[in-house]
Design a protein around this motif. Structure first.
Motif, PDB file in Angstrom:
ATOM      1  N   ALA A 106       4.414 137.104  33.473  1.00  0.00           N
ATOM      2  CA  ALA A 106       4.617 138.551  33.570  1.00  0.00           C
ATOM      3  C   ALA A 106       4.121 139.035  34.926  1.00  0.00           C
ATOM      4  CB  ALA A 106       3.884 139.280  32.450  1.00  0.00           C
ATOM      5  N   PHE A 107       4.893 139.953  35.515  1.00  0.00           N
ATOM      6  CA  PHE A 107       4.552 140.543  36.811  1.00  0.00           C
ATOM      7  C   PHE A 107       4.840 142.038  36.767  1.00  0.00           C
ATOM      8  CE2 PHE A 107       6.041 136.200  37.721  1.00  0.00           C
ATOM      9  CZ  PHE A 107       4.954 135.679  38.404  1.00  0.00           C
ATOM     10  N   HIS A 108       4.184 142.762  37.667  1.00  0.00           N
ATOM     11  CA  HIS A 108       4.607 144.140  37.900  1.00  0.00           C
ATOM     12  C   HIS A 108       5.988 144.101  38.551  1.00  0.00           C
ATOM     13  CE1 HIS A 108       0.941 146.355  36.837  1.00  0.00           C
ATOM     14  NE2 HIS A 108       0.298 145.271  37.251  1.00  0.00           N
ATOM     15  N   ASN A 109       6.883 144.923  38.047  1.00  0.00           N
ATOM     16  CA  ASN A 109       8.278 144.935  38.502  1.00  0.00           C
ATOM     17  C   ASN A 109       8.403 145.793  39.762  1.00  0.00           C
ATOM     18  OD1 ASN A 109      11.030 144.561  38.545  1.00  0.00           O
ATOM     19  ND2 ASN A 109      11.460 145.974  36.854  1.00  0.00           N
ATOM     20  N   VAL A 110       7.632 145.407  40.777  1.00  0.00           N
ATOM     21  CA  VAL A 110       7.492 146.208  42.002  1.00  0.00           C
ATOM     22  C   VAL A 110       7.500 145.280  43.207  1.00  0.00           C
ATOM     23  CG1 VAL A 110       6.006 147.815  43.258  1.00  0.00           C
ATOM     24  CG2 VAL A 110       6.156 147.959  40.761  1.00  0.00           C
ATOM     25  N   CYS A 111       8.402 145.504  44.143  1.00  0.00           N
ATOM     26  CA  CYS A 111       8.442 144.712  45.371  1.00  0.00           C
ATOM     27  C   CYS A 111       7.211 145.006  46.217  1.00  0.00           C
ATOM     28  CB  CYS A 111       9.722 145.025  46.147  1.00  0.00           C
ATOM     29  SG  CYS A 111       9.885 144.085  47.690  1.00  0.00           S
ATOM     30  N   ARG A 112       6.645 143.977  46.832  1.00  0.00           N
ATOM     31  CA  ARG A 112       5.443 144.135  47.638  1.00  0.00           C
ATOM     32  C   ARG A 112       5.730 144.658  49.046  1.00  0.00           C
ATOM     33  NH1 ARG A 112       0.944 141.471  46.613  1.00  0.00           N
ATOM     34  NH2 ARG A 112       0.135 143.017  48.087  1.00  0.00           N
ATOM     35  N   HIS A 113       6.993 144.967  49.343  1.00  0.00           N
ATOM     36  CA  HIS A 113       7.337 145.524  50.644  1.00  0.00           C
ATOM     37  C   HIS A 113       7.096 147.028  50.637  1.00  0.00           C
ATOM     38  CE1 HIS A 113      10.689 146.536  53.738  1.00  0.00           C
ATOM     39  NE2 HIS A 113       9.512 146.464  54.341  1.00  0.00           N
ATOM     40  N   LYS A 146      17.686 143.127  30.525  1.00  0.00           N
ATOM     41  CA  LYS A 146      17.641 141.672  30.441  1.00  0.00           C
ATOM     42  C   LYS A 146      18.657 141.091  31.407  1.00  0.00           C
ATOM     43  CE  LYS A 146      15.895 140.650  25.824  1.00  0.00           C
ATOM     44  NZ  LYS A 146      16.153 139.899  24.563  1.00  0.00           N
ATOM     45  N   GLY A 147      18.400 139.881  31.873  1.00  0.00           N
ATOM     46  CA  GLY A 147      19.342 139.214  32.765  1.00  0.00           C
ATOM     47  C   GLY A 147      18.889 137.795  33.036  1.00  0.00           C
ATOM     48  N   THR A 148      19.615 137.135  33.924  1.00  0.00           N
ATOM     49  CA  THR A 148      19.277 135.780  34.349  1.00  0.00           C
ATOM     50  C   THR A 148      19.326 135.738  35.869  1.00  0.00           C
ATOM     51  OG1 THR A 148      20.226 134.846  32.328  1.00  0.00           O
ATOM     52  CG2 THR A 148      19.887 133.339  34.168  1.00  0.00           C
ATOM     53  N   VAL A 149      18.300 135.155  36.480  1.00  0.00           N
ATOM     54  CA  VAL A 149      18.199 135.127  37.941  1.00  0.00           C
ATOM     55  C   VAL A 149      17.872 133.710  38.404  1.00  0.00           C
ATOM     56  CG1 VAL A 149      17.444 137.534  38.060  1.00  0.00           C
ATOM     57  CG2 VAL A 149      15.729 135.711  37.891  1.00  0.00           C
ATOM     58  N   GLY A 150      18.212 133.429  39.672  1.00  0.00           N
ATOM     59  CA  GLY A 150      17.744 132.201  40.312  1.00  0.00           C
ATOM     60  C   GLY A 150      16.395 132.452  40.940  1.00  0.00           C
ATOM     61  N   ASN A 151      16.313 133.516  41.730  1.00  0.00           N
ATOM     62  CA  ASN A 151      15.072 134.048  42.262  1.00  0.00           C
ATOM     63  C   ASN A 151      15.053 135.544  41.998  1.00  0.00           C
ATOM     64  OD1 ASN A 151      13.831 131.689  43.572  1.00  0.00           O
ATOM     65  ND2 ASN A 151      15.625 131.754  44.920  1.00  0.00           N
ATOM     66  N   LEU A 152      13.928 136.177  42.264  1.00  0.00           N
ATOM     67  CA  LEU A 152      13.805 137.620  42.111  1.00  0.00           C
ATOM     68  C   LEU A 152      14.005 138.249  43.481  1.00  0.00           C
ATOM     69  CD1 LEU A 152      10.679 137.437  39.819  1.00  0.00           C
ATOM     70  CD2 LEU A 152      12.938 138.230  39.089  1.00  0.00           C
ATOM     71  N   VAL A 153      15.131 138.954  43.671  1.00  0.00           N
ATOM     72  CA  VAL A 153      15.521 139.468  44.978  1.00  0.00           C
ATOM     73  C   VAL A 153      15.535 140.998  44.936  1.00  0.00           C
ATOM     74  CG1 VAL A 153      17.271 139.450  46.784  1.00  0.00           C
ATOM     75  CG2 VAL A 153      16.945 137.419  45.348  1.00  0.00           C
ATOM     76  N   CYS A 154      14.784 141.603  45.854  1.00  0.00           N
ATOM     77  CA  CYS A 154      14.777 143.055  45.954  1.00  0.00           C
ATOM     78  C   CYS A 154      16.072 143.522  46.611  1.00  0.00           C
ATOM     79  CB  CYS A 154      13.576 143.524  46.767  1.00  0.00           C
ATOM     80  SG  CYS A 154      13.484 145.319  46.945  1.00  0.00           S
TER      81      CYS A 154
END
Length: 424
Positions: free
Chosen positions: A82-89, A99-107
């Motif tokens: 589990a992570f905060h759903n917030v980009c660090r940029h 819900k979905g399926t990802v390879g990586n988490l891309v902002c």
């Protein structure tokens, strides 16, 4: 952060009368709602879903708990994180779908890219001195209790989750949640404060008059009654039910299925209650004919008549596990007078809709019950807004578990906002 010098919250908490409902501001005041989110939903273990929500690597789900946006993902090693759903940029939300399926988490904003472990692996144009290791996703504490997922937003989560998990693991493990799938999810916005939704769940005083579907599989005496008010025939029925519970517990436990009641609703931060209770009729499941809804068992049991295991956790969940399916409920506060009730029905992962189970038959009992309870919660919320409302007494026979929920809530609030206020 609540301004502790300007609120009457401390005095309201100190004068709470045990055995009575809370004062109206606890159900209506936006400032107290904000305090609830700070002291309860940002500091305790919150039930948020099940491992079958993210069954394969790259599967991701999102949810909001108050001001906090969270994502839950299964990584390539099959670990759930589990992570905060917030980009660090610049703080953009990373995952926008439920819900979905990802390879990586891309902002989507500037294409900062994180792997499924939360590490930043791509960020263009950040200069030679930029260290990606310092900008990974912020993690959220997550624990899986035999496939039930809990998160905690606090820096230091309550340590007694381990005690609860050690006690509850043997009860839940036979139901094999990790090898289940979600047959149906239903979201219902209840027109009431989250505490009213939870209080309504913690008693069955109202069941006989309001839940004709639920009281088909569930016995009327399962959650308390006043013996002195029963006539002779009712006393005989209650006595037979008591013998049935005792005999069933003995039979189930001899078969290696823990069943006896465990209750720590107001003496632990991670409060809980459990008991396996016999079902009426054919006694197989929460269905209108009390027979199993799915032909494929969900777990490992010596008989189809294993009753229903109920499991409650403070502050926001309840669950019913049968031999053929499970139903998991979570409550997420939306504002002072609205709450999200999310219900998930689980069956074995190999069960096929229309072949092994009929979806309508699977969900009928609790779809009807949830709608009825939502209306009742709305009645209580409307009453709490009026000038005539004052705390009313709980029944010592049928609402003792509501009182324990309120005891637990007041303890959490006083620990956070009124630690110098003396003993509770």
């Amino acid at each position: 952060m609540l301004d502790r010098t300007q609120t009457p919250l401390a005095s309201l908490l100190r004068r709470r009368r045990p055995g009575y409902s809370l004062e109206a501001p606890f159900y209506t005041d936006p400032a107290i709602f904000a305090a609830d989110m700070e002291a309860v939903f940002e500091r305790t273990w919150i039930f948020v879903g099940v491992e079958p929500d993210v069954p394969e690597p790259g599967d991701v789900m999102t949810l909001d708990i108050g001001r906090n946006a969270i994502l839950i993902v299964r990584d390539d090693d099959m670990k759930v994180r589990a992570f905060h759903n917030v980009c660090r940029h610049r703080g953009a939300r990373l995952v926008h779908e439920d819900k979905g399926t990802v390879g990586n988490l891309v902002c989507r904003y500037h294409s900062w890219t994180y792997n499924l472990d939360g590490d930043l692996i791509h960020a263009e144009h950040m200069g030679a001195d930029f260290d990606p290791k310092c900008h990974g996703l912020k993690s959220v504490h997550l624990r899986s209790l035999e496939g039930l997922l809990f998160v905690c937003l606090a820096d230091e989560p309550p340590a007694d989750f381990d005690d609860m998990a050690a006690a509850m693991g043997p009860y839940i493990a036979p139901h094999d949640i990790r090898n289940a799938k979600i047959a149906y999810t239903h979201d219902l916005i209840e027109p009431g404060n989250w505490k009213l939704t939870m209080e309504n769940n913690r008693e069955c005083y109202h069941c006989g008059a309001n839940h004709p579907e639920l009281t088909v599989p569930l016995f009327a005496y399962g959650f308390g009654f006043a013996p002195e008010e029963l006539d002779e025939a009712e006393r005989e029925q209650a006595a037979r039910y008591g013998c049935l519970v005792t005999d069933s517990h003995g039979e189930w436990e001899r078969a290696g299925i823990p069943s006896r009641m465990l209750e720590h609703l107001d003496d632990m931060v991670t409060g809980y209650r459990t008991e396996r209770l016999p079902l009426d009729g054919d006694g197989e499941s929460h269905t209108m004919d009390t027979k199993a809804a799915s032909r494929i068992p969900m777990g490992r049991f010596p008989s189809s008549k294993m009753g229903g295991l109920h499991f409650w956790t403070q502050p926001n969940s309840w669950h019913h596990f049968m031999g053929d399916h499970a139903v998991c409920f979570s409550v997420i506060p939306l504002d002072a007078e609205r709450s999200l009730l999310r219900t998930k029905w689980l069956v074995h992962k190999d069960a096929v809709e229309g072949v092994d189970y009929d979806l309508q038959n699977l969900i009928d009992v609790w779809m009807a019950t949830n709608a009825q309870d939502s209306e009742l919660v709305g009645f209580c919320q409307a009453g709490a807004r009026t000038s005539a409302y004052q705390p009313g007494p709980y029944s010592p026979h049928t609402e003792m578990l509501v009182d324990k929920f309120c005891n637990w809530y007041v303890q959490r609030m006083r620990e956070h906002f009124d630690p110098a206020g003396g003993p509770l």
